[in-house]
Motif scaffolding. Structure first.
Motif, PDB file in Angstrom:
ATOM      1  N   ASP A  20       1.207  -1.001  -0.211  1.00  0.00           N
ATOM      2  CA  ASP A  20      -0.115  -0.050  -0.060  1.00  0.00           C
ATOM      3  C   ASP A  20       0.733   1.578   0.245  1.00  0.00           C
ATOM      4  O   ASP A  20       0.983   2.525  -0.825  1.00  0.00           O
ATOM      5  N   TYR A  21       1.973   1.189   0.461  1.00  0.00           N
ATOM      6  CA  TYR A  21       2.824   2.418   0.933  1.00  0.00           C
ATOM      7  C   TYR A  21       3.363   2.524  -0.758  1.00  0.00           C
ATOM      8  O   TYR A  21       3.584   3.708  -1.350  1.00  0.00           O
ATOM      9  N   ALA A  22       3.740   1.463  -1.244  1.00  0.00           N
ATOM     10  CA  ALA A  22       4.350   1.641  -2.609  1.00  0.00           C
ATOM     11  C   ALA A  22       3.602   1.986  -3.790  1.00  0.00           C
ATOM     12  O   ALA A  22       3.718   2.825  -4.319  1.00  0.00           O
ATOM     13  N   ALA A  23       2.584   2.309  -3.832  1.00  0.00           N
ATOM     14  CA  ALA A  23       1.417   2.069  -4.376  1.00  0.00           C
ATOM     15  C   ALA A  23       1.184   3.998  -3.930  1.00  0.00           C
ATOM     16  O   ALA A  23       1.333   4.773  -5.040  1.00  0.00           O
ATOM     17  N   TRP A  24       0.561   4.167  -2.806  1.00  0.00           N
ATOM     18  CA  TRP A  24       0.779   5.545  -2.534  1.00  0.00           C
ATOM     19  C   TRP A  24       2.222   6.137  -3.273  1.00  0.00           C
ATOM     20  O   TRP A  24       1.675   7.425  -4.222  1.00  0.00           O
ATOM     21  N   ALA A  25       3.344   5.487  -2.416  1.00  0.00           N
ATOM     22  CA  ALA A  25       4.493   6.579  -3.501  1.00  0.00           C
ATOM     23  C   ALA A  25       4.376   6.187  -4.874  1.00  0.00           C
ATOM     24  O   ALA A  25       4.980   7.784  -5.625  1.00  0.00           O
ATOM     25  N   SER A  26       4.990   5.848  -5.752  1.00  0.00           N
ATOM     26  CA  SER A  26       4.206   5.036  -7.242  1.00  0.00           C
ATOM     27  C   SER A  26       3.659   6.355  -7.557  1.00  0.00           C
ATOM     28  O   SER A  26       4.269   7.595  -8.898  1.00  0.00           O
ATOM     29  N   GLN A  27       2.570   6.742  -7.174  1.00  0.00           N
ATOM     30  CA  GLN A  27       1.206   7.736  -7.863  1.00  0.00           C
ATOM     31  C   GLN A  27       1.773   8.760  -7.772  1.00  0.00           C
ATOM     32  O   GLN A  27       1.213  10.103  -8.367  1.00  0.00           O
ATOM     33  N   ALA A  28       2.169   9.004  -6.363  1.00  0.00           N
ATOM     34  CA  ALA A  28       2.529  10.329  -5.730  1.00  0.00           C
ATOM     35  C   ALA A  28       3.682  11.096  -6.617  1.00  0.00           C
ATOM     36  O   ALA A  28       4.368  12.095  -7.154  1.00  0.00           O
ATOM     37  N   ARG A 152      20.357   4.424  -2.195  1.00  0.00           N
ATOM     38  CA  ARG A 152      18.580   4.845  -2.619  1.00  0.00           C
ATOM     39  C   ARG A 152      18.056   5.481  -1.392  1.00  0.00           C
ATOM     40  O   ARG A 152      18.564   4.779  -0.540  1.00  0.00           O
ATOM     41  N   PRO A 153      17.111   6.338  -1.362  1.00  0.00           N
ATOM     42  CA  PRO A 153      16.390   6.322  -0.555  1.00  0.00           C
ATOM     43  C   PRO A 153      15.797   5.077  -0.236  1.00  0.00           C
ATOM     44  O   PRO A 153      15.473   4.335  -1.272  1.00  0.00           O
ATOM     45  N   ILE A 154      15.095   5.130   0.763  1.00  0.00           N
ATOM     46  CA  ILE A 154      14.182   3.647   1.613  1.00  0.00           C
ATOM     47  C   ILE A 154      13.556   3.785   2.586  1.00  0.00           C
ATOM     48  O   ILE A 154      13.435   4.814   3.436  1.00  0.00           O
ATOM     49  N   LEU A 155      12.143   3.743   1.930  1.00  0.00           N
ATOM     50  CA  LEU A 155      11.633   4.133   3.013  1.00  0.00           C
ATOM     51  C   LEU A 155      10.828   2.255   3.930  1.00  0.00           C
ATOM     52  O   LEU A 155      10.762   1.844   3.309  1.00  0.00           O
ATOM     53  N   PRO A 158       5.442   0.315   8.519  1.00  0.00           N
ATOM     54  CA  PRO A 158       4.666  -0.464   9.040  1.00  0.00           C
ATOM     55  C   PRO A 158       4.178  -1.176   8.516  1.00  0.00           C
ATOM     56  O   PRO A 158       3.438  -1.134   7.335  1.00  0.00           O
ATOM     57  N   GLU A 159       2.446  -2.337   9.411  1.00  0.00           N
ATOM     58  CA  GLU A 159       2.243  -3.063   8.809  1.00  0.00           C
ATOM     59  C   GLU A 159       1.234  -2.230   8.043  1.00  0.00           C
ATOM     60  O   GLU A 159       0.677  -2.941   7.070  1.00  0.00           O
ATOM     61  N   THR A 160       0.257  -1.539   8.168  1.00  0.00           N
ATOM     62  CA  THR A 160      -1.283  -0.747   8.040  1.00  0.00           C
ATOM     63  C   THR A 160      -0.348   0.337   7.489  1.00  0.00           C
ATOM     64  O   THR A 160      -0.021   0.889   7.887  1.00  0.00           O
ATOM     65  N   PHE A 161      -0.906   0.578   6.212  1.00  0.00           N
ATOM     66  CA  PHE A 161      -1.312   2.270   5.691  1.00  0.00           C
ATOM     67  C   PHE A 161      -1.928   2.621   6.202  1.00  0.00           C
ATOM     68  O   PHE A 161      -2.495   2.948   6.389  1.00  0.00           O
ATOM     69  N   THR A 162      -1.373   4.698   6.387  1.00  0.00           N
ATOM     70  CA  THR A 162      -2.169   5.378   6.349  1.00  0.00           C
ATOM     71  C   THR A 162      -1.954   6.519   5.536  1.00  0.00           C
ATOM     72  O   THR A 162      -0.755   6.909   5.420  1.00  0.00           O
ATOM     73  N   GLN A 163      -2.323   7.145   4.595  1.00  0.00           N
ATOM     74  CA  GLN A 163      -2.216   8.341   4.188  1.00  0.00           C
ATOM     75  C   GLN A 163      -1.277   9.303   4.380  1.00  0.00           C
ATOM     76  O   GLN A 163      -1.699   9.684   5.759  1.00  0.00           O
TER      77      GLN A 163
END
Length: 284
Positions: A20-28, A152-155, A158-163
């Motif tokens: 979920d964080y990867a999907a958010w970052a990809s779109q942002a 490279r930057p590393i994000l 945690p287990e659950t995505f929060t915007q």
């Protein structure tokens, strides 16, 4: 090759958060998304050692069976990985990513990421891997080795995505964190999200000048930014500021001024990573 958001997934409970964080970052970022699963086919050395205790006549047969077992394990691991990649891809598409890619490689995670480094714009990793339940305070040797190896930057998530709604940059005026400010100013990752710049140290002219430079750099790029200089122990002070201001993403340099920075990551960074309940973006 276009630089992409790369998300390393495994069988741990962190994989959903990674996805979920990867999907958010990809779109942002407006960057392609690739999910990576690495099958580590290291032989089971402990089992091979047992063969030494068996009579000479059956040793060859036992080694043959062990080799077949390893081969079977590898096939099962590959199939599990394919299913995880398929599920991650479907989840990312549901989350709005148009064409996420998947890759499966054999080897170790660290070596694989090192080989793919030129393709990575941002790496997304779970805070801990598949053995997370066994040691909640242990970061996982993979993560520590990845941080040492990758430039490279590393994000780390945690287990659950929060915007993300409010982001804090732990700033010390070092070359890494100044580069971090300039990178954040240019990057669309946090567009529209308030940024907090925090220096832990004394209220000196130099610290004040460093803070003003950071805030001016971010504001000139169109970001909403505020900052503070706080005294106290680094980790506790940053954690207190995070809670006061409801920060939900932390940005840090992977190396500080610590005398032991050549060991793993900087001691403050490691402590923050272990206890972080929010995502941490590590800058190199």
């Amino acid at each position: 090759m276009t630089e992409q958001v790369m998300a390393a997934i495994d069988g741990s409970q962190f994989s959903t958060g990674v996805c979920d964080y990867a999907a958010w970052a990809s779109q942002a970022l407006g960057a392609p998304l690739t999910f990576l699963h690495v099958v580590d086919n290291h032989p089971q050395t402990a089992e091979a050692d047992l063969s030494g205790h068996i009579g000479l006549g059956s040793r060859e047969h036992l080694l043959e069976e062990l080799a077949q077992l390893d081969e079977h394990r590898a096939k099962v691991a590959q199939e599990q990985g394919r299913l995880m990649l398929k599920a991650a891809k479907e989840r990312a598409i549901e989350g709005g990513v148009s064409e996420p890619a998947t890759r499966q490689r054999n080897g170790t995670l660290v070596e694989t990421l090192d080989e793919l480094q030129s393709e990575i714009r941002l790496l997304v990793l779970g805070k801990r891997g598949e053995t997370a339940h066994q040691a909640s305070e242990h970061l996982g040797s993979n993560l520590e080795r990845v941080v040492r190896t990758l430039h490279r930057p590393i994000l780390m998530v945690p287990e659950t995505f929060t915007q993300p709604q409010r982001v804090m940059l732990a700033f010390d005026g070092s070359k890494t964190t100044r580069k971090g400010v300039e990178m954040l100013a240019r990057s669309p990752l946090f567009d529209g999200i308030p940024l907090h710049v925090v220096i832990v140290g004394a209220e000196t002219g130099d610290n004040r000048a460093q803070l003003e430079w950071a805030l001016a750099t971010l504001r000139e790029a169109g970001h909403e930014a505020e900052g503070a200089i706080r005294t106290g122990e680094v980790e506790e002070t940053l954690r207190a500021y995070k809670e006061e201001h409801a920060i939900d993403l932390l940005v840090m340099g992977a190396y500080g001024h610590s005398r032991i920075r050549h060991l793993l990551v900087g001691s403050t960074t490691t402590a923050m990573l272990r206890r972080a309940s929010v995502p941490v973006l590590l800058l190199r």
